[in-house]
Design an enzyme around this catalytic site. Sequence first.
Site, PDB file in Angstrom:
ATOM      1  N   GLU A  30      -9.683  25.802  99.800  1.00  0.00           N
ATOM      2  CA  GLU A  30      -8.772  26.140  98.705  1.00  0.00           C
ATOM      3  C   GLU A  30      -7.485  25.318  99.164  1.00  0.00           C
ATOM      4  O   GLU A  30      -6.833  24.633  98.596  1.00  0.00           O
ATOM      5  CB  GLU A  30      -8.349  27.385  98.252  1.00  0.00           C
ATOM      6  CG  GLU A  30      -7.289  27.584  97.255  1.00  0.00           C
ATOM      7  CD  GLU A  30      -7.673  26.454  95.937  1.00  0.00           C
ATOM      8  OE1 GLU A  30      -8.601  26.117  95.835  1.00  0.00           O
ATOM      9  OE2 GLU A  30      -6.692  26.440  95.316  1.00  0.00           O
ATOM     10  N   ASN A  62       5.877  39.837  72.599  1.00  0.00           N
ATOM     11  CA  ASN A  62       5.290  39.262  73.964  1.00  0.00           C
ATOM     12  C   ASN A  62       4.794  40.258  74.783  1.00  0.00           C
ATOM     13  O   ASN A  62       5.568  41.201  75.491  1.00  0.00           O
ATOM     14  CB  ASN A  62       6.232  38.310  74.630  1.00  0.00           C
ATOM     15  CG  ASN A  62       5.761  37.638  76.045  1.00  0.00           C
ATOM     16  OD1 ASN A  62       4.538  37.540  76.137  1.00  0.00           O
ATOM     17  ND2 ASN A  62       6.829  37.149  76.786  1.00  0.00           N
ATOM     18  N   GLY A  63       3.526  40.147  75.236  1.00  0.00           N
ATOM     19  CA  GLY A  63       3.204  41.306  76.109  1.00  0.00           C
ATOM     20  C   GLY A  63       1.659  41.944  75.761  1.00  0.00           C
ATOM     21  O   GLY A  63       1.014  41.342  74.737  1.00  0.00           O
ATOM     22  N   GLU A  77      -4.533  17.599  96.772  1.00  0.00           N
ATOM     23  CA  GLU A  77      -4.337  17.122  95.145  1.00  0.00           C
ATOM     24  C   GLU A  77      -2.971  16.941  94.740  1.00  0.00           C
ATOM     25  O   GLU A  77      -2.683  16.236  93.738  1.00  0.00           O
ATOM     26  CB  GLU A  77      -4.951  17.999  94.218  1.00  0.00           C
ATOM     27  CG  GLU A  77      -4.511  19.493  94.293  1.00  0.00           C
ATOM     28  CD  GLU A  77      -5.090  20.444  93.290  1.00  0.00           C
ATOM     29  OE1 GLU A  77      -5.330  19.758  92.155  1.00  0.00           O
ATOM     30  OE2 GLU A  77      -5.371  21.664  93.429  1.00  0.00           O
ATOM     31  N   TRP A 116       0.409  33.102  73.330  1.00  0.00           N
ATOM     32  CA  TRP A 116      -0.538  32.946  74.586  1.00  0.00           C
ATOM     33  C   TRP A 116      -1.308  34.107  74.240  1.00  0.00           C
ATOM     34  O   TRP A 116      -1.159  35.057  74.521  1.00  0.00           O
ATOM     35  CB  TRP A 116      -0.068  32.694  75.623  1.00  0.00           C
ATOM     36  CG  TRP A 116      -1.081  32.862  76.894  1.00  0.00           C
ATOM     37  CD1 TRP A 116      -1.492  34.049  77.753  1.00  0.00           C
ATOM     38  CD2 TRP A 116      -1.575  31.609  77.333  1.00  0.00           C
ATOM     39  NE1 TRP A 116      -2.391  33.342  78.475  1.00  0.00           N
ATOM     40  CE2 TRP A 116      -2.546  32.083  78.267  1.00  0.00           C
ATOM     41  CE3 TRP A 116      -1.469  30.173  77.246  1.00  0.00           C
ATOM     42  CZ2 TRP A 116      -3.149  31.125  78.824  1.00  0.00           C
ATOM     43  CZ3 TRP A 116      -2.339  29.501  77.886  1.00  0.00           C
ATOM     44  CH2 TRP A 116      -3.129  30.025  78.850  1.00  0.00           C
ATOM     45  N   LYS A 142      -4.871  18.514  83.820  1.00  0.00           N
ATOM     46  CA  LYS A 142      -5.077  20.140  84.155  1.00  0.00           C
ATOM     47  C   LYS A 142      -6.487  20.510  83.792  1.00  0.00           C
ATOM     48  O   LYS A 142      -7.038  21.700  84.480  1.00  0.00           O
ATOM     49  CB  LYS A 142      -3.988  20.709  83.167  1.00  0.00           C
ATOM     50  CG  LYS A 142      -3.876  22.235  83.529  1.00  0.00           C
ATOM     51  CD  LYS A 142      -3.840  22.649  84.932  1.00  0.00           C
ATOM     52  CE  LYS A 142      -3.728  24.198  85.059  1.00  0.00           C
ATOM     53  NZ  LYS A 142      -3.915  24.589  86.394  1.00  0.00           N
ATOM     54  N   HIS A 159     -19.630  21.658 115.393  1.00  0.00           N
ATOM     55  CA  HIS A 159     -20.832  20.819 114.753  1.00  0.00           C
ATOM     56  C   HIS A 159     -20.236  19.536 114.339  1.00  0.00           C
ATOM     57  O   HIS A 159     -20.915  18.917 113.563  1.00  0.00           O
ATOM     58  CB  HIS A 159     -21.590  21.471 114.038  1.00  0.00           C
ATOM     59  CG  HIS A 159     -22.198  22.868 114.466  1.00  0.00           C
ATOM     60  ND1 HIS A 159     -23.329  22.976 115.107  1.00  0.00           N
ATOM     61  CD2 HIS A 159     -21.604  24.328 114.157  1.00  0.00           C
ATOM     62  CE1 HIS A 159     -23.391  24.213 115.463  1.00  0.00           C
ATOM     63  NE2 HIS A 159     -22.329  24.973 114.974  1.00  0.00           N
ATOM     64  N   CYS A 177       4.218  34.901  76.032  1.00  0.00           N
ATOM     65  CA  CYS A 177       4.384  34.070  74.714  1.00  0.00           C
ATOM     66  C   CYS A 177       5.737  33.817  74.538  1.00  0.00           C
ATOM     67  O   CYS A 177       6.436  34.157  75.560  1.00  0.00           O
ATOM     68  CB  CYS A 177       3.947  34.985  73.521  1.00  0.00           C
ATOM     69  SG  CYS A 177       2.422  35.877  73.548  1.00  0.00           S
ATOM     70  N   ARG A 215       5.578  28.368  77.404  1.00  0.00           N
ATOM     71  CA  ARG A 215       4.983  29.912  77.595  1.00  0.00           C
ATOM     72  C   ARG A 215       3.966  30.295  76.833  1.00  0.00           C
ATOM     73  O   ARG A 215       3.204  31.317  77.252  1.00  0.00           O
ATOM     74  CB  ARG A 215       5.961  30.921  77.333  1.00  0.00           C
ATOM     75  CG  ARG A 215       7.379  30.610  77.849  1.00  0.00           C
ATOM     76  CD  ARG A 215       8.568  31.676  77.291  1.00  0.00           C
ATOM     77  NE  ARG A 215       8.098  32.818  77.319  1.00  0.00           N
ATOM     78  CZ  ARG A 215       8.255  33.649  78.535  1.00  0.00           C
ATOM     79  NH1 ARG A 215       8.685  33.094  79.490  1.00  0.00           N
ATOM     80  NH2 ARG A 215       7.702  34.873  78.489  1.00  0.00           N
ATOM     81  N   LYS A 227      -5.460  22.107  97.732  1.00  0.00           N
ATOM     82  CA  LYS A 227      -4.274  22.246  97.452  1.00  0.00           C
ATOM     83  C   LYS A 227      -3.174  21.080  97.918  1.00  0.00           C
ATOM     84  O   LYS A 227      -2.520  20.282  97.344  1.00  0.00           O
ATOM     85  CB  LYS A 227      -3.340  23.608  97.776  1.00  0.00           C
ATOM     86  CG  LYS A 227      -3.798  24.385  96.883  1.00  0.00           C
ATOM     87  CD  LYS A 227      -3.422  24.764  95.495  1.00  0.00           C
ATOM     88  CE  LYS A 227      -4.025  24.150  94.331  1.00  0.00           C
ATOM     89  NZ  LYS A 227      -5.218  24.419  93.995  1.00  0.00           N
TER      90      LYS A 227
END
Length: 618
Positions: free
Chosen positions: A491, A101-102, A498, A75, A613, A514, A2, A27, A495
């Site tokens: 993955e 925050n936490g 993109e 957040w 996103k 193959h 946060c 944040r 990365k």
Amino acid sequence: MCGITGYIGYREAYPIIIQGLRRLEYRGYDSAGVVLFDGQDINLSKTKGKVSELEKKVTEGVSTKGNIGFGHTRWATHGVPNHINSHPHLSQSGNLVIVHNGIIENYDTLKKELLSRGYKFHSDTDTEVLINLIEEIKLQENCKLGKAVQLALNQVVGAYAILVFDKNKPNELVVAKLGSPIAMGIGKDNKEFFIASDATPFIEYTKDAIYLEDGELAIVKLDRDIHIRKINDDQIVNDLRIQQLQLSLDQIEKGGYEHFMLKEIYEQPSAITDTYRGRLLANKGIIKMAGLDDNLERFLNAKRIIIVACGTSWHAGLVAEYLFEEIARIPVEVEYGSEFRYRNPIITENDVVIAISQSGETADTLAAVKLAKSKGAFVFGICNVVGSSIAREAHAGAYTHAGPEIGVASTKAFTTQITLLSLLALKLGKEKGNIDTPSYQTYLQEMVQIPSKIEKLLGEDAHVKKIAAIYKDLPNFLYLGRGYNFPVALEGALKLKEISYIHAEGYPAAEMKHGPIALIDENMPVAVIATRRGHYQKVVSNIQEIKSRKGIIIAIVTEGDTTVKDIADHIIEVPETLEAFTPLLTTIPLQLLSYHIAVMRGCNVDQPRNLAKAVTVE
Ligand code: AGP
């Protein structure tokens, strides 16, 4: 994660606070609030939504007068994003107010004790528990706010950065930190102070700053130096560590990193720690996860687990297939949300569906969840955004506590998803008796080592950057892996695609023969994951097949490997770990490789072309 920002001084506090909250929105941005003291009253305003929503709300007549106050952009970790759960939070008396925050892990125990003493709670947050604990101690001990905060924090287990105010002592603020950042800007001659999660809210007012260290509490009072002491032993901290800030506003938002993506790659040790915090009690051999524990029978009786996801989350699902089938011995199918939702799948009430989504808003995954529910399956959501659509639609779930992932390319979301899925598989494997206690304990102890192993691995960044510079202009890449690392190969390819716009494909290493091996020549870099655990000799053979056709080998190996070192063009060493946990490490150099190539190619790393996103449309 946060954002907190506060002010005490000779200026009007509100404009400074609101501007600060705007700069801290990276944040967290699901709700926001501000509190001001006008010399007589505490005036508090908060709302679901972004800071812009808060500004509209404040104009509805709430006073914005006052030279002291603070704000928060949230957040959510406990309690869905809404008006009630947003910060700041008042104590029961209304005299104390806090922003936090936490995560307070033992808030439930503390809350029960306060309820027994007659406290009433309005929100679902751990923060409201903390401010009432501080109030209770202040009343019981008849002490000042600073002492009450210190005593309360000695009862707290978890992470925090807090800002606390007492309307009966309006010329001071109390600040404390453990695990979440807090910076204090010092105005000329101590005539004003700024407190914030980072320096962005006050960078134009002062370059003199103190960063509180873990376990420290500060009393901020006008016209005198900040007073800092240790929370656990009351020891005075004499060295204030005042530093001259050199960073620009933009740099500070990114934590000093050039891009959010790089910041988020480097946040993975703390993001993984935050994800298992309160859920993995390795020394006690305990894994606890409310969404799972409350529905354990559904999982234990499941005939199969269907995982639905898209993109990187789908790759995490593939890793989970290996985890669940090896450790929990539960059959798993991994489905793209977009395919699952339209192929009229056979689903029964004996199925458990796990939906994985960082944003919690991916349309195809959400549609798959609704379809599964309509056919009687039990749906468990793994999301990073609290209160997101998929999180709310699922019957139960668990949040990754990765903090906001701003870069479009998922990095810390992937590793925190795998962390949660590993805990799920281990808990189920133990409950089903498929894993003996020593092995179980070994997994738990190793999971706790992963963040530090990633920290060490991030030290390879400069080495990876050199490799990136060599191959950044080639038009194609291949990525190969076996077993747990086959999804990591996929993955790694995603990365690169993109963010650098280079064509890349991931394959199971054995698939080369193959067809894809026809692509191998002296212009084809092949990133191969060849860790010591997991079909090592087979992968070495695959490497030799590629080398004999002049392919270029970039090998991810276990540190100390000498075999692959003799045949590969480049090696990147990762620390030893259990085979099931290798994806948490092997993905890191591939993230860095794609990042550096993209930067060298001048691509917009945080916002690549054509991407969003969250894909909230079909
Ligand atoms: C991965 O880097 C991409 N950002 C994308 O594939 C993403 O993983 C996918 O769109 C799924 O998003 P979600 O996890 O928010 O559902």
